[in-house]
Design a protein around this motif. Structure first.
Motif, PDB file in Angstrom:
ATOM      1  N   THR A 124      87.833  36.833 120.617  1.00  0.00           N
ATOM      2  CA  THR A 124      89.198  37.363 120.546  1.00  0.00           C
ATOM      3  C   THR A 124      90.000  36.568 119.520  1.00  0.00           C
ATOM      4  OG1 THR A 124      89.142  38.014 122.881  1.00  0.00           O
ATOM      5  CG2 THR A 124      91.312  37.833 121.845  1.00  0.00           C
ATOM      6  N   ARG A 125      89.870  35.256 119.566  1.00  0.00           N
ATOM      7  CA  ARG A 125      90.575  34.393 118.626  1.00  0.00           C
ATOM      8  C   ARG A 125      90.061  34.607 117.202  1.00  0.00           C
ATOM      9  NH1 ARG A 125      92.924  29.896 121.573  1.00  0.00           N
ATOM     10  NH2 ARG A 125      92.775  28.591 119.722  1.00  0.00           N
ATOM     11  N   ARG A 126      88.715  34.693 117.062  1.00  0.00           N
ATOM     12  CA  ARG A 126      88.129  34.853 115.738  1.00  0.00           C
ATOM     13  C   ARG A 126      88.583  36.165 115.092  1.00  0.00           C
ATOM     14  NH1 ARG A 126      83.423  33.813 116.997  1.00  0.00           N
ATOM     15  NH2 ARG A 126      83.118  31.771 116.016  1.00  0.00           N
ATOM     16  N   HIS A 127      88.509  37.263 115.817  1.00  0.00           N
ATOM     17  CA  HIS A 127      88.908  38.557 115.249  1.00  0.00           C
ATOM     18  C   HIS A 127      90.400  38.580 114.916  1.00  0.00           C
ATOM     19  CE1 HIS A 127      85.361  41.389 116.455  1.00  0.00           C
ATOM     20  NE2 HIS A 127      84.979  40.313 115.793  1.00  0.00           N
ATOM     21  N   SER A 128      91.211  37.959 115.765  1.00  0.00           N
ATOM     22  CA  SER A 128      92.652  37.914 115.485  1.00  0.00           C
ATOM     23  C   SER A 128      92.929  37.113 114.223  1.00  0.00           C
ATOM     24  CB  SER A 128      93.395  37.298 116.672  1.00  0.00           C
ATOM     25  OG  SER A 128      93.178  38.029 117.863  1.00  0.00           O
ATOM     26  N   LEU A 129      92.247  35.971 114.079  1.00  0.00           N
ATOM     27  CA  LEU A 129      92.420  35.154 112.873  1.00  0.00           C
ATOM     28  C   LEU A 129      91.975  35.905 111.628  1.00  0.00           C
ATOM     29  CD1 LEU A 129      91.128  31.731 114.250  1.00  0.00           C
ATOM     30  CD2 LEU A 129      93.463  32.216 113.508  1.00  0.00           C
ATOM     31  N   ARG A 363      86.182  23.372 107.597  1.00  0.00           N
ATOM     32  CA  ARG A 363      85.890  24.535 108.426  1.00  0.00           C
ATOM     33  C   ARG A 363      86.973  24.674 109.493  1.00  0.00           C
ATOM     34  NH1 ARG A 363      80.774  24.801 112.626  1.00  0.00           N
ATOM     35  NH2 ARG A 363      81.419  26.692 113.747  1.00  0.00           N
ATOM     36  N   LEU A 364      87.392  25.909 109.746  1.00  0.00           N
ATOM     37  CA  LEU A 364      88.409  26.164 110.757  1.00  0.00           C
ATOM     38  C   LEU A 364      87.750  26.285 112.131  1.00  0.00           C
ATOM     39  CD1 LEU A 364      91.410  26.877 111.399  1.00  0.00           C
ATOM     40  CD2 LEU A 364      90.747  29.274 111.140  1.00  0.00           C
ATOM     41  N   ASN A 365      88.213  25.485 113.082  1.00  0.00           N
ATOM     42  CA  ASN A 365      87.756  25.588 114.468  1.00  0.00           C
ATOM     43  C   ASN A 365      88.578  26.692 115.136  1.00  0.00           C
ATOM     44  OD1 ASN A 365      87.486  25.242 117.330  1.00  0.00           O
ATOM     45  ND2 ASN A 365      86.774  23.145 116.984  1.00  0.00           N
ATOM     46  N   VAL A 366      87.932  27.816 115.485  1.00  0.00           N
ATOM     47  CA  VAL A 366      88.676  28.960 116.011  1.00  0.00           C
ATOM     48  C   VAL A 366      89.247  28.676 117.396  1.00  0.00           C
ATOM     49  CG1 VAL A 366      87.354  30.626 114.658  1.00  0.00           C
ATOM     50  CG2 VAL A 366      86.596  30.044 116.973  1.00  0.00           C
ATOM     51  N   ASN A 367      88.706  27.678 118.089  1.00  0.00           N
ATOM     52  CA  ASN A 367      89.201  27.367 119.429  1.00  0.00           C
ATOM     53  C   ASN A 367      90.428  26.479 119.406  1.00  0.00           C
ATOM     54  OD1 ASN A 367      87.106  28.774 120.908  1.00  0.00           O
ATOM     55  ND2 ASN A 367      85.712  27.162 120.246  1.00  0.00           N
ATOM     56  N   THR A 368      90.439  25.511 118.489  1.00  0.00           N
ATOM     57  CA  THR A 368      91.560  24.569 118.437  1.00  0.00           C
ATOM     58  C   THR A 368      92.482  24.809 117.245  1.00  0.00           C
ATOM     59  OG1 THR A 368      90.330  22.949 117.125  1.00  0.00           O
ATOM     60  CG2 THR A 368      90.108  22.820 119.529  1.00  0.00           C
TER      61      THR A 368
END
Length: 424
Positions: A124-129, A363-368
């Motif tokens: 959900t976070r990855r697709h939103s980003l 690299r972008l951490n999609v969780n944090t």
């Protein structure tokens, strides 16, 4: 009102295909014989209306993007059903790159909905980003399957709070947030399908009503003129000597073009004046960004497929030689990780050049949402990457132009699309 092209995205089994099926059925966009063909155990399986591949039907998952069309009294729609599995993120990125809006579905059943501090799913976070990075103009969060939780109002409040917090931290502008039940049809097309009009404490419009009012992606008409040449047509047996004997066809990327304008060919740097501008139906007509055009210059100039025709002496392009070094954000889609030293084909408009990966900056951490040090980008990761080009490209930051600021990286051996590149 122009047709709206939107995609549904989010995590696996959040109900994306079912939502689209509900939109199609409730807007009477599905024929009875088609409905009869998607019955399972006497019930209509709405997801099968979009899952057309045999592998999708066998496994019950979405693999490739499926486009469907429907209309209401006020608008036409083109829907892209994007897959939720992480390994198919590349297909979702492809669909999002040309979308006017994104509906990000969130499955309430998968979350600790009773907890005000609940954590969203990584996909959900990855697709939103990704849809935010790709500058999709409108992002709508649809919280689904609220019919299946014990307390829909508490679930909607807590999940909406988590989404707002994430969006604020990630710099995502949320257009709307709506509770829905795609399976039951609640709040999808109308708001009268459930017992109370303030279901979940929500009194706003249905999802379809929100979509009917969303704007389409505006044409980049405020930028200087740019035009990637897709096809060169020769006038055979032409006796005209006051202009060139070729028509350069393509789509106007930015700005507008009219006869009399002075333009510059990239990368050769030659200049000429525009003698004629033809529409897609070969009628003399000025053309603006987003429209196909044929351009005839006032003299013979060496122009080939892949060249760009640009406004002369525009500050938008930087130096006339273009850019050889690019600082970029890359959404990596290949199965092989992105590492420094690798060489790929880079496609910009219709122009192909070799690009070498100089450095993976982070690299972008999609969780944090933290930017972490990295030496490579694994599949489906997002990160900052420095590229060195063998030949210059006329790029501008992606924040200014979705066309001029975007490239695609292609593997030189397998010819797979490996990454989506956004220029800083």
């Amino acid at each position: 009102m122009n047709a709206l092209k939107f995609i549904t995205c989010g995590s696996v089994d959040d109900g994306k295909s079912t939502l689209i099926g509900r939109l199609l059925v409730d807007t009477k966009a599905v024929l009875q014989d088609h409905l009869a063909g998607v019955q399972r155990s006497g019930e209509t399986d709405l997801a099968l209306l979009t899952d057309g591949l045999s592998a999708e039907r066998e496994q019950g998952i979405t693999i490739d993007v499926a486009y469907r069309y429907f209309s209401t009294e006020s608008r036409k729609f083109i829907i892209g059903d994007a897959p939720g599995h992480e390994q198919y993120t590349r297909n979702m990125v492809t669909a999002a790159s040309s979308a006017d809006a994104a509906v990000v579905l969130v499955d309430a059943n998968k979350l600790d909905w009773a907890n005000p501090q609940l954590q969203l799913l990584p996909q959900t976070r990855r697709h939103s980003l990704l849809v935010n990075l790709l500058r999709v103009p409108s992002i709508v969060f649809a919280i689904n399957k609220l019919d299946a939780v014990a307390d829909a109002a508490v679930a909607y409040k807590n999940i909406a709070g988590a989404l707002h917090k994430f969006a604020q931290e990630a710099g995502i502008q949320v257009t709307a947030m709506v509770p829905v039940s795609a399976l039951k049809g609640w709040n999808v097309v109308t708001t009268e399908n459930h017992a109370q009009n303030d279901w979940c404490g929500y009194t706003g419009p249905s999802l379809l009503s929100i979509l009917e009012d969303l704007p389409v992606t505006p044409a980049e008409s405020d930028e200087a003129f740019s035009f990637p040449v897709q096809w060169v047509e020769k006038f055979h047996d032409s006796g005209v000597t006051t202009q060139g004997r070729r028509v350069f066809w393509g789509r106007v990327a930015t700005g507008h073009i009219a006869p009399g304008q002075t333009v510059q060919v990239f990368p050769s740097g030659q200049t000429a004046k525009v003698s004629q501008v033809l529409s897609a139906t070969r009628q003399p007509q000025d053309q603006a960004a987003g429209h196909s055009a044929g351009i005839v210059l006032d003299r013979e100039v060496d122009v080939s497929r892949g060249d760009w025709i640009l406004a002369e002496k525009s500050e938008s392009w930087g130096s006339p030689e273009g850019q050889r070094q690019l600082n970029t954000t890359v959404a990596w889609m290949d199965d092989e990780p992105l590492v420094a030293g690798r060489i790929y084909w880079a496609l910009h408009g219709h122009r192909w050049v070799k690009a070498r990966v100089q450095r993976v900056v982070h690299r972008l951490n999609v969780n944090t949402l933290a930017e972490e040090e990295a030496s490579e980008l694994p599949p489906n990761a997002i990160g900052h990457v420095s590229l060195a080009l063998q030949e210059p490209l006329a790029t501008v930051p992606f924040a200014r132009s979705r066309t001029l600021g975007a490239l695609v990286l292609v593997d030189t051996a397998s010819h797979k699309t490996s990454g989506a590149v956004l220029v800083h």
